[in-house]
Design a protein around this motif. Structure first.
Motif, PDB file in Angstrom:
ATOM      1  N   ARG A 635       0.901  -1.262   0.064  1.00 48.82           N
ATOM      2  CA  ARG A 635       0.060   0.152   0.045  1.00 48.82           C
ATOM      3  C   ARG A 635       0.992   1.234  -0.099  1.00 48.82           C
ATOM      4  NH1 ARG A 635      -4.516  -1.701  -2.146  1.00 48.82           N
ATOM      5  NH2 ARG A 635      -5.594  -3.329  -0.609  1.00 48.82           N
ATOM      6  N   ALA A 636       2.226   1.220   0.456  1.00 51.91           N
ATOM      7  CA  ALA A 636       3.014   2.413   0.240  1.00 51.91           C
ATOM      8  C   ALA A 636       4.544   1.911   0.317  1.00 51.91           C
ATOM      9  CB  ALA A 636       2.683   3.348   1.555  1.00 51.91           C
ATOM     10  N   ASN A 637       5.244   2.948  -0.070  1.00 52.41           N
ATOM     11  CA  ASN A 637       6.717   2.641   0.160  1.00 52.41           C
ATOM     12  C   ASN A 637       7.167   4.140   0.717  1.00 52.41           C
ATOM     13  OD1 ASN A 637       6.160   1.040  -2.352  1.00 52.41           O
ATOM     14  ND2 ASN A 637       8.265   0.338  -1.410  1.00 52.41           N
ATOM     15  N   VAL A 638       8.247   4.141   1.543  1.00 49.12           N
ATOM     16  CA  VAL A 638       8.945   5.279   2.233  1.00 49.12           C
ATOM     17  C   VAL A 638      10.123   4.979   2.355  1.00 49.12           C
ATOM     18  CG1 VAL A 638       7.979   4.567   4.666  1.00 49.12           C
ATOM     19  CG2 VAL A 638       8.586   6.944   4.023  1.00 49.12           C
ATOM     20  N   ASP A 639      11.291   5.998   2.386  1.00 51.31           N
ATOM     21  CA  ASP A 639      12.540   6.007   2.672  1.00 51.31           C
ATOM     22  C   ASP A 639      12.527   6.402   4.052  1.00 51.31           C
ATOM     23  OD1 ASP A 639      13.514   5.390   0.097  1.00 51.31           O
ATOM     24  OD2 ASP A 639      13.545   7.438  -0.536  1.00 51.31           O
ATOM     25  N   VAL A 640      13.388   5.470   4.918  1.00 54.21           N
ATOM     26  CA  VAL A 640      13.344   5.908   6.297  1.00 54.21           C
ATOM     27  C   VAL A 640      14.910   5.425   6.643  1.00 54.21           C
ATOM     28  CG1 VAL A 640      10.837   5.196   6.904  1.00 54.21           C
ATOM     29  CG2 VAL A 640      12.781   3.411   6.605  1.00 54.21           C
ATOM     30  N   ALA A 641      15.220   5.940   7.640  1.00 58.50           N
ATOM     31  CA  ALA A 641      16.497   5.610   8.533  1.00 58.50           C
ATOM     32  C   ALA A 641      16.826   4.276   8.662  1.00 58.50           C
ATOM     33  CB  ALA A 641      17.076   6.601   9.418  1.00 58.50           C
ATOM     34  N   LEU A 642      18.125   3.659   8.489  1.00 60.57           N
ATOM     35  CA  LEU A 642      18.125   2.330   9.089  1.00 60.57           C
ATOM     36  C   LEU A 642      17.956   2.160  10.360  1.00 60.57           C
ATOM     37  CD1 LEU A 642      21.112   1.503   6.518  1.00 60.57           C
ATOM     38  CD2 LEU A 642      19.205   0.116   6.674  1.00 60.57           C
ATOM     39  N   ASN A 643      17.834   1.037  10.892  1.00 56.19           N
ATOM     40  CA  ASN A 643      17.768   0.566  12.287  1.00 56.19           C
ATOM     41  C   ASN A 643      16.819   1.690  13.066  1.00 56.19           C
ATOM     42  OD1 ASN A 643      19.656  -1.263  11.543  1.00 56.19           O
ATOM     43  ND2 ASN A 643      21.369   0.232  11.636  1.00 56.19           N
ATOM     44  N   LEU A 644      15.925   1.985  12.706  1.00 56.97           N
ATOM     45  CA  LEU A 644      14.898   2.981  13.600  1.00 56.97           C
ATOM     46  C   LEU A 644      14.477   1.882  14.473  1.00 56.97           C
ATOM     47  CD1 LEU A 644      12.967   5.418  11.424  1.00 56.97           C
ATOM     48  CD2 LEU A 644      14.631   5.882  13.085  1.00 56.97           C
ATOM     49  N   PRO A 645      13.993   2.348  15.885  1.00 56.63           N
ATOM     50  CA  PRO A 645      13.346   1.758  16.939  1.00 56.63           C
ATOM     51  C   PRO A 645      11.922   1.293  16.400  1.00 56.63           C
ATOM     52  CG  PRO A 645      14.433   3.532  17.766  1.00 56.63           C
ATOM     53  CD  PRO A 645      14.481   3.863  16.328  1.00 56.63           C
ATOM     54  N   GLU A 646      11.300   0.173  16.511  1.00 55.27           N
ATOM     55  CA  GLU A 646      10.288  -0.428  16.100  1.00 55.27           C
ATOM     56  C   GLU A 646       8.985   0.414  16.341  1.00 55.27           C
ATOM     57  OE1 GLU A 646       7.596  -4.625  15.823  1.00 55.27           O
ATOM     58  OE2 GLU A 646       9.557  -4.397  16.942  1.00 55.27           O
TER      59      GLU A 646
END
Length: 682
Positions: A635-646
């Motif tokens: 339903r979506a894609n997003v660029d996020v930082a690696l190893n973010l807390p859950e």
């Protein structure tokens, strides 16, 4: 790094006036050390072409060029004793970074084999002949012998009733090349001499035949035939109804030769032994009886080092009635005289024979004649690379300190067709010069790679007759030299054969145009930094550098295309990154990069600039693209930082797919770290 692409051109002798001198000087050293000799030997002679032909230039007794008759003819030829270096040449291969297939070609060409030389007596005569065999343990199965048609004993052992047949066969064999007599010879032919040899292990008389599949230039020109365990001998024995006696257990010799290993049978004192023990025992027995000895043999033959043509380095030898001498160093270079007629003769003599004023010479009041054969092209190509590093040296081949600095060649590009010619000859000359203390390195070329062939668009070799030739001049005119170079490197692995795609160069031209627009028209290149390009730039420098070292040009270009695409997505391209990119692209697109380099304010050429470096820490991405699924559907894609807390990842996911969660009950949430986020609702 010192690297060459082999494209030997005789014009080097014009650029370097001492080139003849040092080629002749090397020959002089070889002659003085007994490695260059003048001998009479059978060669393939074509009268119409007036030249000696190599085996692969003879097809069905005719020349490949013109289809003229070729005969085997005894002629005096200069040869170099390359077999004396066979073991050194073999050992050196293990230390080279060459394609294994090419090293194997050289190993097979050198053809080392260990076995024994065995003496056979001729029944009713004091004559003997020697055979070399790698399987002396099968002597009890030897049921006939075969001599080469040129063997020196043929005329003396042939019985009167067989003479006419023997002479006819010898005449026929003289029209065939070595290749036709061996690899291409499917139907075995031969004639019985009428004489018999005595098998030394059991005293049995076995017939002596001649056949053209035995070469006088390999081994001793004679073989013992064990048809039960050699398919070639089996075919011959079957055809001429000769005895077939198995001496190794296994197989069915009524159907075919058994070429595997087995326990010895029908072999008297060797019965019950395995191969290794039997070979050792029979060699000891032969040596005790003084009728044989252990022997290492090589297939490698002497290098024919003479051409009966005008062009080539003159051989610095003068012949007198009773001897011959090599010219002194101060008499070198010996240069070719001008002739009115350079055409080959039909007698086997060189065109230089016509230059009587040059040929006839007086030394110490003795009349002599210069050698009129010239050196082959492979003479110069065996060492020319040394002159590249010191081309104006009048006193030696090259300065030793320069040789220590530059040699051996780090990278050599050339075709595999040179494996048993130029590449082998260069290694021989270099190892000889190394042994003499003249050069500082054993091997001339440390790393070797073969370039693939660009085929026509139909996947076949380019040929005018097939209408699939691509004219590079047209490509340069229509697309530019840089686009052509980029496309050729982008087509695939450097060593692969690749078909030309008429549309492929269009893509390369578009890439060149995109680079030009970025640097000249878009006003994006600034002195300021932009961390958005940190990863892609540093990763590009790292990958392209490694790909160039591995000659993976296609993947290097692909990565540079990715970098340019990323540059189009940002507002600012740091100038330091732009300059580094030009340096990366320069080897495959030297013209546009040199121009852009100067447009960015550099006065010196890009070719002499320092190769760009990268920050290893910035070659690892710190973001990734997170797919978010609801009930298994993306339903979506997003660029996020690696190893973010859950918990943070959960907030981002809920925000991006909020419309799909509205009015739904969340049953389960699954987060695969740095991979995917999945939400189950009902």
């Amino acid at each position: 790094m010192l690297g060459f692409s082999f494209d030997w051109d005789r014009e080097v002798s014009t650029a370097d006036p001492n080139y003849y001198k040092w080629t002749q000087w090397i020959f002089k050293k070889l002659y003085e050390d007994g490695l260059a000799r003048l001998i009479e030997m059978p060669v393939n002679w074509c009268e119409e072409l007036g030249t000696v032909l190599a085996n692969d230039e003879v097809i069905n007794g005719k020349s490949e060029r013109g289809g003229f008759p070729v005969v085997r003819k005894n002629m005096k030829q200069w040869v170099l004793d390359i077999p004396k270096y066979a073991e050194q040449l073999l050992e050196g291969l293990d230390k080279l970074d060459w394609p294994e297939s090419t090293k194997e070609i050289q190993r097979n060409w050198i053809g080392k084999s260990t076995g024994a030389e065995v003496i056979f007596k001729i029944s009713g005569s004091n004559n003997t002949f020697t055979v070399f065999t790698t399987r002396p343990d099968t002597l009890f199965g030897a049921t006939y012998c075969v001599l080469a048609p040129e063997h020196e004993l043929i005329q003396s052992i042939t019985t009167p009733e067989r003479k006419e047949q023997i002479d006819e066969y010898i005449k026929l064999a003289a029209t065939k090349s070595d290749l036709e007599r061996t690899e291409l010879n499917k139907d075995k032919t031969g004639v019985f001499t009428g004489s018999y040899a005595i098998n030394p292990v059991n005293g049995k008389q076995i017939p002596i035949w001649i056949s053209d599949y035995v070469l006088n230039t390999y081994g001793t020109g004679a073989i013992m035939a064990v048809p039960a365990h050699d398919s070639r001998d089996y075919e011959f024995a079957t055809k001429f109804r000769l005895d077939i006696i198995p001496v190794l257990e296994g197989g069915d010799v009524t159907k075919e030769a058994f070429e595997g290993d087995g326990i010895h049978i029908n072999s008297d004192f060797l019965d019950g032994l395995n191969k290794e023990d039997a070979i050792n025992k029979i060699i000891n027995w032969l040596e005790e009886k003084h009728i044989g000895t252990k022997k290492v043999n090589y297939k490698l033959r002497e290098w024919i080092f003479a051409r009966q043509r005008y062009w080539g380095e003159p051989i610095p030898i003068v012949h007198f009635d009773d001897d011959m001498i090599v010219l002194n160093d101060e008499d070198l270079p010996l240069v070719l005289p001008e002739l009115e007629d350079y055409s080959p003769s039909k007698t086997g003599a060189s065109p230089l024979d016509r230059a009587s004023d040059w040929v006839n010479i007086t030394i110490d009041n003795k009349h002599g004649k210069r050698e009129t054969s010239t050196m082959p092209g492979s003479a110069g190509s065996s060492w020319y690379f040394l002159r590249y590093i010191d081309p104006r040296n009048d006193n030696e081949i090259a300065d030793k300190e320069l040789m220590k600095h530059w040699m051996p060649v780090d990278l050599y590009m050339g075709g595999p067709e040179h494996a048993v010619g130029h590449l082998l000859y260069s290694r021989f000359w270099n190892q000889y010069l190394y042994n003499k203390g003249i050069v500082s390195h054993k091997e001339p070329f440390y790393k070797l790679r073969h370039q693939g062939m660009i085929l026509g668009s139909n996947g076949e070799k380019m040929s005018k007759s097939k209408g699939n030739v691509v004219n590079p001049d047209d490509m340069v005119k229509n697309y530019g030299a840089d686009a052509l170079r980029i496309y050729e490197m982008f087509m695939g692995p450097i060593d692969a054969a690749k078909p030309w795609d008429p549309n492929g160069i269009e893509g390369s031209k578009k890439f060149v145009d995109r680079v030009w627009r970025l640097f000249v028209e878009l006003d994006k290149i600034k002195e300021q930094d932009n961390t958005e390009l940190d990863y892609v730039y540093n990763f590009t420098v790292k990958k392209v550098t490694k790909d160039y070292e591995n000659m993976d040009f296609n993947t290097a270009i692909s990565q540079m295309m990715i970098f340019i695409n990323e540059c189009y997505k940002v507002n600012v391209v740091p100038k330091k990154y732009a300059l580094g990119f030009l340096q990366l692209l320069n080897p495959v697109a030297p013209h546009i990069t040199e121009e852009l380099w100067h447009l960015l304010g550099n006065e010196n050429t890009i070719a002499y600039s320092t190769w760009p470096t990268y920050d290893e820490a910035k070659t690892v991405e710190n973001t990734f693209n997170l797919p978010i699924q609801v009930n298994g559907k993306l339903r979506a894609n997003v660029d996020v930082a690696l190893n973010l807390p859950e918990e943070e990842m959960k907030e981002i996911a809920h925000e991006k797919v909020a419309s799909y969660l509205e009015g739904k009950e969340i049953v389960k949430e699954i987060y695969v770290k740095n991979k995917i986020y999945n939400i189950v609702v009902k």
